[in-house]
Design a protein around this motif. Structure first.
Motif, PDB file in Angstrom:
ATOM      1  N   SER A  88     -34.969   0.386   6.837  1.00 40.35           N
ATOM      2  CA  SER A  88     -35.848  -0.748   7.172  1.00 40.35           C
ATOM      3  C   SER A  88     -37.000  -0.852   6.175  1.00 40.35           C
ATOM      4  O   SER A  88     -37.403  -1.962   5.800  1.00 40.35           O
ATOM      5  CB  SER A  88     -36.399  -0.584   8.592  1.00 40.35           C
ATOM      6  N   LEU A  89     -37.533   0.276   5.746  1.00 43.03           N
ATOM      7  CA  LEU A  89     -38.634   0.261   4.774  1.00 43.03           C
ATOM      8  C   LEU A  89     -38.200  -0.409   3.478  1.00 43.03           C
ATOM      9  O   LEU A  89     -38.922  -1.251   2.925  1.00 43.03           O
ATOM     10  CB  LEU A  89     -39.112   1.686   4.499  1.00 43.03           C
ATOM     11  N   GLY A  90     -37.014  -0.068   2.978  1.00 42.66           N
ATOM     12  CA  GLY A  90     -36.530  -0.689   1.756  1.00 42.66           C
ATOM     13  C   GLY A  90     -36.133  -2.137   1.952  1.00 42.66           C
ATOM     14  O   GLY A  90     -36.443  -3.000   1.119  1.00 42.66           O
ATOM     15  N   ARG A  91     -35.463  -2.428   3.065  1.00 41.36           N
ATOM     16  CA  ARG A  91     -34.971  -3.784   3.317  1.00 41.36           C
ATOM     17  C   ARG A  91     -36.116  -4.782   3.440  1.00 41.36           C
ATOM     18  O   ARG A  91     -36.066  -5.874   2.869  1.00 41.36           O
ATOM     19  CB  ARG A  91     -34.125  -3.778   4.593  1.00 41.36           C
ATOM     20  N   VAL A  92     -37.170  -4.415   4.146  1.00 39.62           N
ATOM     21  CA  VAL A  92     -38.274  -5.352   4.362  1.00 39.62           C
ATOM     22  C   VAL A  92     -39.066  -5.568   3.075  1.00 39.62           C
ATOM     23  O   VAL A  92     -39.562  -6.670   2.825  1.00 39.62           O
ATOM     24  CB  VAL A  92     -39.181  -4.854   5.505  1.00 39.62           C
ATOM     25  N   HIS A  93     -39.182  -4.555   2.233  1.00 45.84           N
ATOM     26  CA  HIS A  93     -39.903  -4.732   0.967  1.00 45.84           C
ATOM     27  C   HIS A  93     -39.230  -5.787   0.081  1.00 45.84           C
ATOM     28  O   HIS A  93     -39.905  -6.407  -0.748  1.00 45.84           O
ATOM     29  CB  HIS A  93     -40.009  -3.403   0.214  1.00 45.84           C
ATOM     30  N   ALA A  94     -37.939  -5.978   0.240  1.00 38.63           N
ATOM     31  CA  ALA A  94     -37.258  -7.023  -0.526  1.00 38.63           C
ATOM     32  C   ALA A  94     -37.602  -8.415  -0.019  1.00 38.63           C
ATOM     33  O   ALA A  94     -37.285  -9.409  -0.691  1.00 38.63           O
ATOM     34  CB  ALA A  94     -35.742  -6.807  -0.469  1.00 38.63           C
ATOM     35  N   LEU A  95     -38.275  -8.498   1.124  1.00 37.36           N
ATOM     36  CA  LEU A  95     -38.591  -9.788   1.747  1.00 37.36           C
ATOM     37  C   LEU A  95     -40.085 -10.061   1.829  1.00 37.36           C
ATOM     38  O   LEU A  95     -40.499 -11.153   2.224  1.00 37.36           O
ATOM     39  CB  LEU A  95     -37.995  -9.844   3.159  1.00 37.36           C
ATOM     40  N   VAL A  96     -40.906  -9.078   1.468  1.00 38.43           N
ATOM     41  CA  VAL A  96     -42.364  -9.230   1.574  1.00 38.43           C
ATOM     42  C   VAL A  96     -42.865 -10.251   0.557  1.00 38.43           C
ATOM     43  O   VAL A  96     -42.350 -10.348  -0.562  1.00 38.43           O
ATOM     44  CB  VAL A  96     -43.061  -7.868   1.370  1.00 38.43           C
ATOM     45  N   ASP A  97     -43.891 -10.997   0.937  1.00 37.34           N
ATOM     46  CA  ASP A  97     -44.523 -11.975   0.051  1.00 37.34           C
ATOM     47  C   ASP A  97     -45.362 -11.234  -0.982  1.00 37.34           C
ATOM     48  O   ASP A  97     -46.409 -10.663  -0.648  1.00 37.34           O
ATOM     49  CB  ASP A  97     -45.388 -12.925   0.866  1.00 37.34           C
ATOM     50  N   ALA A  98     -44.925 -11.240  -2.244  1.00 39.28           N
ATOM     51  CA  ALA A  98     -45.621 -10.507  -3.302  1.00 39.28           C
ATOM     52  C   ALA A  98     -47.022 -11.065  -3.545  1.00 39.28           C
ATOM     53  O   ALA A  98     -47.956 -10.320  -3.869  1.00 39.28           O
ATOM     54  CB  ALA A  98     -44.803 -10.544  -4.594  1.00 39.28           C
ATOM     55  N   ASP A  99     -47.191 -12.371  -3.394  1.00 35.77           N
ATOM     56  CA  ASP A  99     -48.506 -12.963  -3.614  1.00 35.77           C
ATOM     57  C   ASP A  99     -49.520 -12.462  -2.583  1.00 35.77           C
ATOM     58  O   ASP A  99     -50.714 -12.353  -2.877  1.00 35.77           O
ATOM     59  CB  ASP A  99     -48.418 -14.487  -3.563  1.00 35.77           C
ATOM     60  N   GLY A 100     -49.060 -12.163  -1.378  1.00 42.25           N
ATOM     61  CA  GLY A 100     -49.953 -11.586  -0.376  1.00 42.25           C
ATOM     62  C   GLY A 100     -50.448 -10.209  -0.796  1.00 42.25           C
ATOM     63  O   GLY A 100     -51.618  -9.865  -0.584  1.00 42.25           O
TER      64      GLY A 100
END
Length: 422
Positions: A88-100
């Motif tokens: 889950s830690l890796g999967r969600v990082h692929a979806l996080v808003d980088a600009d945030g």
């Protein structure tokens, strides 16, 4: 064991979290606004990023090492929700808003600037720009990987890799404090473009977010290109770049002038130097203003470990800059020219060797971008904490990794099996 229990416990992680909350309002202002692309998330974005921040603070090295600490009571206290899996830690990082995440780094910058922890250097804000290759493989690759052909004895092979350009702020040392170097942002290099193109895209974004953070950009010889200089000039910034290309008219003209001019004596650290300074050169007409060339021929000695004898050494440095003599005397240009190495020594080398930033936590372009931005967040807070919160007497004689191991020890101490206790 009883003696150890009687000793005072130093809760470095607790102090680091308290500092981040007090100074940066970490949970409320840096983390809470973050979002990702999931529609109905069971695990909050805040919990994912806060978990990765501790992963970097403790230098755990991988998400599997982080998952082994999942039963620690620390996580529900810190996250406000249960721990979750490494996947889950890796999967969600692929979806996080980088600009945030970038906005979070900007909040750190604003707080430190307001607290006068980021002073200018001789009246100028100085930043350094450089590219770094974070991953290379002949087997694993993703759609965002760059490619190159490696020629070997057994034939040609395709190698896949990722590369980013990073910008670091180099402040002066505050009175009675350590200097805090700040990682401002990074930009992944795309297919079909070179490092300078990536850097210009990075600077375009950074200058909107940090219009007054720096006045001068340091870079290596790859950036001695007219578009780079003209871009900075158009935004009211200066460049100081290594000059190496002997084919350039500018280099040849400066070399001819050096043969005729008497150098100035100078010193850089313990090195005896000869300095040449040629302002207002027009041998690079592609740049919109005359430029200045500075050379530093440096002599020093090193002691060989094998026979303890002193061996003379010399190095020859040439820089091209848009700074005038009035803005920066030659001695200052030489010091700034050498400070370009700060991004190698205090960013790339430290992040790779101590923070495990080159580890591929999840082989996905978006995940790699976001993990590195979280790494920047953790790095900036950790360094501000050590420099501004830990007393000099407590820091003396202790490396940064010492404090990181104390953080890791606090986490591991909470998951020691009961059967291991005496």
């Amino acid at each position: 064991m009883e003696a150890a229990r009687g000793k005072k416990t130093i809760n470095v992680l607790r102090r680091l979290i308290a500092y981040s909350e007090k100074v940066f309002r970490f949970s409320r202002e840096v983390i809470a606004p973050l979002s990702d692309k999931r529609k109905e998330p069971r695990i909050s974005t805040a919990a994912v990023v806060k978990s990765a921040t501790v992963l970097f603070w403790a230098r755990l090295g991988s998400i599997n090492a982080w998952e082994q600490l999942g039963k620690s009571p620390f996580w529900p206290r810190w996250l406000g929700e249960p721990a979750f899996s490494a996947d889950s830690l890796g999967r969600v990082h692929a979806l996080v808003d980088a600009d945030g995440l970038r906005q979070g780094i900007h909040i750190l910058y604003e707080r430190l600037k307001r607290n006068k922890a980021l002073p200018d250097i001789h009246g100028l804000g100085v930043a350094v720009l450089d590219g770094h290759e974070s991953h290379a493989s002949y087997l694993r690759h993703c759609p965002g990987c760059l490619q190159r052909t490696i020629h070997g004895e057994k034939g040609d092979r395709i190698q896949y890799y990722h590369r980013q350009v990073t910008l670091m702020l180099l402040p002066g040392a505050p009175p009675n404090r350590q200097a805090v170097r700040l990682l401002l942002d990074h930009e992944p290099q795309r297919k079909g473009e070179d490092e300078v193109e990536t850097a210009l895209r990075l600077l375009t974004r950074v200058l909107v977010a940090y219009p007054r953070a720096f006045d001068l950009v340091l870079a290596d010889a790859a950036y001695a290109e007219a578009p780079f200089f003209n871009f900075l000039l158009a935004h009211g910034k200066h460049a100081l770049v290594v000059l190496k290309d002997e084919r350039r008219n500018l280099y040849q003209d400066a070399a001819g002038l050096m043969d005729q001019a008497v150098p100035l004596p100078g010193s850089y650290r313990s090195r005896q130097c000869s300095w040449w300074d040629f302002p207002d050169l027009t041998s690079w007409p592609q740049v919109q203003v005359p430029v200045r060339v500075v050379r530093s021929l440096e002599n020093y000695s090193i002691r060989r470990q094998s026979d303890k004898k002193e061996e003379p050494q010399s190095s020859d440095w040439i820089w091209v800059t848009t700074l005038s003599v009035a803005q920066a005397p030659v001695e200052r240009v030489v010091h700034w020219g050498h400070q370009r190495w700060d991004i190698e020594n205090y960013a790339f080398n430290e992040l790779v060797n101590e923070w495990h930033s080159d580890h591929v936590f999840k082989h996905n372009s978006e995940a790699m971008e976001c993990f590195l931005l979280v790494n920047f967040l953790a790095y900036n807070i950790f360094h501000a904490f050590l420099a501004l919160n830990i007393k000099p007497a407590a820091r003396q004689g202790k490396s940064q990794i010492f404090w990181a191991k104390l953080i890791a020890a606090e986490l591991y101490s909470e998951v020691i099996p009961a059967s291991s206790s005496p």
